[in-house]
Enzyme design. Structure first.
Site, PDB file in Angstrom:
ATOM      1  N   SER A 184      21.297  14.769  -4.472  1.00 31.36           N
ATOM      2  CA  SER A 184      22.238  15.177  -5.528  1.00 31.36           C
ATOM      3  C   SER A 184      21.976  16.607  -5.990  1.00 31.36           C
ATOM      4  O   SER A 184      22.918  17.404  -6.130  1.00 31.36           O
ATOM      5  CB  SER A 184      22.197  14.203  -6.709  1.00 31.36           C
ATOM      6  OG  SER A 184      20.889  14.016  -7.170  1.00 31.36           O
ATOM      7  N   HIS A 230      19.980   6.746  -2.313  1.00 30.73           N
ATOM      8  CA  HIS A 230      19.629   7.658  -3.421  1.00 30.73           C
ATOM      9  C   HIS A 230      19.897   6.908  -4.735  1.00 30.73           C
ATOM     10  O   HIS A 230      19.273   5.889  -5.001  1.00 30.73           O
ATOM     11  CB  HIS A 230      20.450   8.940  -3.254  1.00 30.73           C
ATOM     12  CG  HIS A 230      20.053  10.074  -4.140  1.00 30.73           C
ATOM     13  ND1 HIS A 230      18.858  10.147  -4.788  1.00 30.73           N
ATOM     14  CD2 HIS A 230      20.728  11.218  -4.488  1.00 30.73           C
ATOM     15  CE1 HIS A 230      18.800  11.272  -5.491  1.00 30.73           C
ATOM     16  NE2 HIS A 230      19.927  11.932  -5.326  1.00 30.73           N
ATOM     17  N   HIS A 247       9.521   6.207  -0.957  1.00 30.21           N
ATOM     18  CA  HIS A 247      10.070   7.478  -1.449  1.00 30.21           C
ATOM     19  C   HIS A 247       9.854   8.556  -0.409  1.00 30.21           C
ATOM     20  O   HIS A 247       8.858   8.525   0.325  1.00 30.21           O
ATOM     21  CB  HIS A 247       9.409   7.897  -2.770  1.00 30.21           C
ATOM     22  CG  HIS A 247      10.219   8.890  -3.532  1.00 30.21           C
ATOM     23  ND1 HIS A 247      10.118  10.245  -3.323  1.00 30.21           N
ATOM     24  CD2 HIS A 247      11.179   8.712  -4.464  1.00 30.21           C
ATOM     25  CE1 HIS A 247      10.978  10.852  -4.116  1.00 30.21           C
ATOM     26  NE2 HIS A 247      11.635   9.960  -4.818  1.00 30.21           N
ATOM     27  N   ARG A 260       7.775   7.442 -13.315  1.00 30.36           N
ATOM     28  CA  ARG A 260       8.957   6.999 -14.079  1.00 30.36           C
ATOM     29  C   ARG A 260       9.034   5.467 -14.083  1.00 30.36           C
ATOM     30  O   ARG A 260       9.482   4.865 -15.050  1.00 30.36           O
ATOM     31  CB  ARG A 260      10.234   7.616 -13.480  1.00 30.36           C
ATOM     32  CG  ARG A 260      10.207   9.152 -13.504  1.00 30.36           C
ATOM     33  CD  ARG A 260      11.344   9.750 -12.693  1.00 30.36           C
ATOM     34  NE  ARG A 260      11.302   9.303 -11.305  1.00 30.36           N
ATOM     35  CZ  ARG A 260      12.305   9.458 -10.431  1.00 30.36           C
ATOM     36  NH1 ARG A 260      13.422  10.050 -10.823  1.00 30.36           N
ATOM     37  NH2 ARG A 260      12.192   9.045  -9.190  1.00 30.36           N
ATOM     38  N   ASP A 307      13.713   3.098  -9.494  1.00 28.96           N
ATOM     39  CA  ASP A 307      14.789   2.108  -9.432  1.00 28.96           C
ATOM     40  C   ASP A 307      14.284   0.665  -9.407  1.00 28.96           C
ATOM     41  O   ASP A 307      15.063  -0.268  -9.619  1.00 28.96           O
ATOM     42  CB  ASP A 307      15.657   2.349  -8.192  1.00 28.96           C
ATOM     43  CG  ASP A 307      16.313   3.712  -8.231  1.00 28.96           C
ATOM     44  OD1 ASP A 307      16.714   4.128  -9.327  1.00 28.96           O
ATOM     45  OD2 ASP A 307      16.406   4.362  -7.180  1.00 28.96           O
TER      46      ASP A 307
HETATM   47  N1  CMX Z   1      11.522  -1.249   2.720  1.00 30.13           N
HETATM   48  C1  CMX Z   1      11.502  -1.360   4.074  1.00 30.13           C
HETATM   49  N2  CMX Z   1      11.336  -0.325   4.914  1.00 30.13           N
HETATM   50  C2  CMX Z   1      11.150   0.864   4.341  1.00 30.13           C
HETATM   51  C3  CMX Z   1      11.118   1.068   2.956  1.00 30.13           C
HETATM   52  C4  CMX Z   1      11.332  -0.045   2.129  1.00 30.13           C
HETATM   53  N3  CMX Z   1      11.383   0.031   0.796  1.00 30.13           N
HETATM   54  N4  CMX Z   1      10.920   2.370   2.696  1.00 30.13           N
HETATM   55  C5  CMX Z   1      10.832   2.975   3.881  1.00 30.13           C
HETATM   56  N5  CMX Z   1      10.974   2.084   4.886  1.00 30.13           N
HETATM   57  C6  CMX Z   1      11.048   2.326   6.324  1.00 30.13           C
HETATM   58  C7  CMX Z   1      12.197   3.281   6.580  1.00 30.13           C
HETATM   59  O1  CMX Z   1      13.451   2.610   6.623  1.00 30.13           O
HETATM   60  C8  CMX Z   1      11.811   3.892   7.889  1.00 30.13           C
HETATM   61  O2  CMX Z   1      12.118   2.984   8.905  1.00 30.13           O
HETATM   62  P1  CMX Z   1      12.708   3.497  10.337  1.00 30.13           P
HETATM   63  O3  CMX Z   1      11.630   4.347  10.902  1.00 30.13           O
HETATM   64  O4  CMX Z   1      12.986   2.241  11.068  1.00 30.13           O
HETATM   65  O5  CMX Z   1      13.955   4.293  10.016  1.00 30.13           O
HETATM   66  C9  CMX Z   1      10.281   3.955   7.772  1.00 30.13           C
HETATM   67  O6  CMX Z   1       9.914   3.016   6.746  1.00 30.13           O
HETATM   68  C10 CMX Z   1       9.774   5.314   7.372  1.00 30.13           C
HETATM   69  O7  CMX Z   1      10.449   5.728   6.194  1.00 30.13           O
HETATM   70  P2  CMX Z   1       9.747   6.731   5.140  1.00 30.13           P
HETATM   71  O8  CMX Z   1       9.476   8.018   5.855  1.00 30.13           O
HETATM   72  O9  CMX Z   1       8.614   6.057   4.474  1.00 30.13           O
HETATM   73  O10 CMX Z   1      10.892   6.879   4.060  1.00 30.13           O
HETATM   74  P3  CMX Z   1      12.108   7.913   4.053  1.00 30.13           P
HETATM   75  O11 CMX Z   1      11.618   9.180   3.471  1.00 30.13           O
HETATM   76  O12 CMX Z   1      12.790   7.965   5.363  1.00 30.13           O
HETATM   77  O13 CMX Z   1      13.108   7.196   3.043  1.00 30.13           O
HETATM   78  C11 CMX Z   1      13.695   6.007   1.092  1.00 30.13           C
HETATM   79  C12 CMX Z   1      12.831   7.126   1.665  1.00 30.13           C
HETATM   80  C13 CMX Z   1      13.589   6.038  -0.436  1.00 30.13           C
HETATM   81  C14 CMX Z   1      15.164   6.237   1.481  1.00 30.13           C
HETATM   82  C15 CMX Z   1      13.181   4.653   1.653  1.00 30.13           C
HETATM   83  O14 CMX Z   1      11.869   4.445   1.218  1.00 30.13           O
HETATM   84  C16 CMX Z   1      14.062   3.475   1.252  1.00 30.13           C
HETATM   85  O15 CMX Z   1      15.051   3.190   1.924  1.00 30.13           O
HETATM   86  N6  CMX Z   1      13.697   2.775   0.121  1.00 30.13           N
HETATM   87  C17 CMX Z   1      14.524   1.690  -0.384  1.00 30.13           C
HETATM   88  C18 CMX Z   1      15.713   2.264  -1.128  1.00 30.13           C
HETATM   89  C19 CMX Z   1      15.289   2.948  -2.416  1.00 30.13           C
HETATM   90  O16 CMX Z   1      14.508   2.426  -3.184  1.00 30.13           O
HETATM   91  N7  CMX Z   1      15.849   4.137  -2.685  1.00 30.13           N
HETATM   92  C20 CMX Z   1      15.636   4.865  -3.945  1.00 30.13           C
HETATM   93  C21 CMX Z   1      14.914   6.174  -3.755  1.00 30.13           C
HETATM   94  C22 CMX Z   1      14.814   6.933  -5.028  1.00 30.13           C
HETATM   95  C23 CMX Z   1      15.953   7.917  -5.184  1.00 30.13           C
HETATM   96  O17 CMX Z   1      16.105   8.815  -4.338  1.00 30.13           O
HETATM   97  O18 CMX Z   1      16.703   7.791  -6.137  1.00 30.13           O
END
Ligand code: CMX
Length: 432
Positions: A232, A262, A308, A317, A363
């Site tokens: 964002s 996000h 994250h 937070r 979140d």
């Molecule tokens: N549950 C399961 N798998 C997860 C995970 C979770 N909570 N968090 C990361 N992973 C997985 C990823 O999907 C990724 O898998 P692939 O290699 O198969 O694609 C792997 O672990 C590596 O990911 P990462 O490098 O640790 O995380 P990213 O930086 O790619 O993504 C985020 C970060 C937040 C999108 C991810 O942790 C996620 O999807 N979390 C759940 C959704 C969430 O809580 N989002 C809110 C984030 C806060 C915000 O931005 O507002």
């Protein structure tokens, strides 16, 4: 001249000279390398965006102008906006004056209300918020100033005018969306004697409990800013770098916030918690939760609220909201499930071995608190986030206009070009 304009004019020479000195002394200095994986992987960890308002370190999380967020949990959002924009905490007088400015314009213009009412009943509240901000764009002082040929180094003053108009209007708009979509459609009049967030809490019409107003205050404080590289903020500052006015920029930023990876994650997270509650008819045991998380991971789903892109510890937070629940003794089923997940998920994700960060982000708990006070319509949660995030992105836009940042324009590469670049580097390395 308003209070924020006065202060910004005071700190402006400092911001500009810092930036100019850095450019002059170190303009050619190479400070980072980029790997192929980083380019393919969404520019992860590439230091390439200037953001002075806040920073997020993997080991500690958010600091606003150098102050850890956990030291700011008693602040008001006005105070946070002042701090983000100027780098200094306001005096009481400055805070009150800013509060008066931000509560000066809470009534929703009729044409915006008409637009919201005309939107399809299935429109997501985030689409409504983004559209409403675009509908306010005609008021832009920034666009008029640009068209009138105002000098570039003075455009920040007009960006500030727009930010104040936008922030003073966004709470009324968000409350109107809530009332139209989820309640009786009757808007609640603002009370000019209240500050920005207390008024917002009132206009939503959820509860007259002072703890609700305190939660809305904390919510707006905690979500306000999270440096410049998240979807964002990066979107907002990129759009604004084309000298599109703040209404365009914040509307665009909110469209990014609406994504499930996000800002929409808080909605997803509560949906997950409600699903857990329904499946087990209440609060499950830790063992049941552990099994459920594994089932989810095995079916290829993420655990919402965990992980994250930058953080590698529990999001402070999350801790602030957790402490809020403890302080007020909030222990309804959703909050209890959120707390139990905290006991279970990090271990499961560690064992699973994929997520780089097994800890909760903000979140993981925020929605459960809103739910406890009666805001049960979780498709609205990202709007709460958006109202808050508008504060930080406005402050970031102001900074860039003050220091005269150029248009954002990173270089893109094709897969073939990237391969050639990698070949060249490895060829040079092998001859050394
Ligand atoms: N549950 C399961 N798998 C997860 C995970 C979770 N909570 N968090 C990361 N992973 C997985 C990823 O999907 C990724 O898998 P692939 O290699 O198969 O694609 C792997 O672990 C590596 O990911 P990462 O490098 O640790 O995380 P990213 O930086 O790619 O993504 C985020 C970060 C937040 C999108 C991810 O942790 C996620 O999807 N979390 C759940 C959704 C969430 O809580 N989002 C809110 C984030 C806060 C915000 O931005 O507002």
């Amino acid at each position: 001249m308003d209070v924020l304009k006065t202060k910004l004019a005071e700190v402006l020479p400092l911001f500009r000279s810092k930036r100019a000195r850095l450019l002059e002394q170190y303009g050619d200095t190479i400070v980072a390398n980029v790997t192929v994986e980083q380019i393919i992987g969404g520019m992860r960890s590439v230091p390439s965006v200037l953001c002075d308002t806040s920073s997020v370190s993997p080991s500690e999380g958010l600091r606003i102008r150098g102050i850890p967020i956990l030291q700011l949990t008693e602040a008001t959002p006005e105070e946070i906006f002042f701090l983000l924009a100027t780098g200094e905490r306001p005096t009481d007088e400055e805070r009150h004056a800013l509060s008066r400015l931000l509560t000066s314009n809470p009534n929703v213009p009729q044409h915006v209300l008409t637009l919201l009412e005309a939107m399809c009943p299935t429109a997501h509240p985030m689409a409504m918020l983004s559209a409403a901000l675009l509908a306010m764009e005609h008021q832009s002082a920034f666009r008029r100033a640009y068209e009138d040929g105002i000098a570039k180094d003075r455009l920040w003053e007009y960006a500030l005018d727009d930010c104040i108009t936008l922030l003073s209007g966004i709470t009324g708009i968000a409350a109107a969306i809530y009332r139209l979509k989820f309640r009786d459609g009757l808007l609640i009049e603002p009370d000019p004697s209240l500050d920005w967030s207390t008024n917002f809490a009132r206009m939503l019409g959820i509860s007259s409990d002072s703890r609700w107003a305190d939660l809305v205050r904390l919510y707006l404080v905690l979500h306000a800013d999270h440096e410049g590289g998240n979807v964002s903020a990066f979107t907002g500052i990129t759009v604004a770098s084309a000298l599109s006015d703040p209404f365009y920029a914040i509307s665009a930023a909110l469209n990014g916030l609406a994504g499930p990876l996000h800002g929409l994650a808080n909605q997803e997270c509560l949906a997950f918690i409600l699903d857990v509650r329904q499946r087990f008819g209440g609060v499950p045991s830790n063992e049941q939760l552990r099994q459920l998380c594994w089932d989810r991971l095995h079916s290829g789903q993420v655990i919402p609220g965990y992980g994250h892109a930058v953080l590698r510890v529990t999001d402070p937070r999350f801790t602030a909201f957790y402490n809020f629940a403890e302080k007020y003794g909030l222990d309804d089923e959703c909050i209890t499930i959120a707390k139990r997940l905290y006991q279970v998920v990090p271990e499961v994700l560690r064992e699973h071995g994929k997520a780089k960060n097994p800890f909760p982000n903000v979140d993981a708990i925020s929605g459960s608190l809103l739910y406890d006070f009666g805001m049960t319509e979780f498709t609205f949660y990202t709007v709460m986030f958006g109202v808050s995030r508008a504060i930080g992105i406005c402050a970031q836009i102001l900074f860039h206009r003050m220091v005269g940042s150029p248009i954002v324009r990173p270089k893109s590469v094709t897969l073939d070009e990237l391969e050639q670049m990698a070949h060249r580097v490895t060829a040079v390395q092998s001859t050394q």
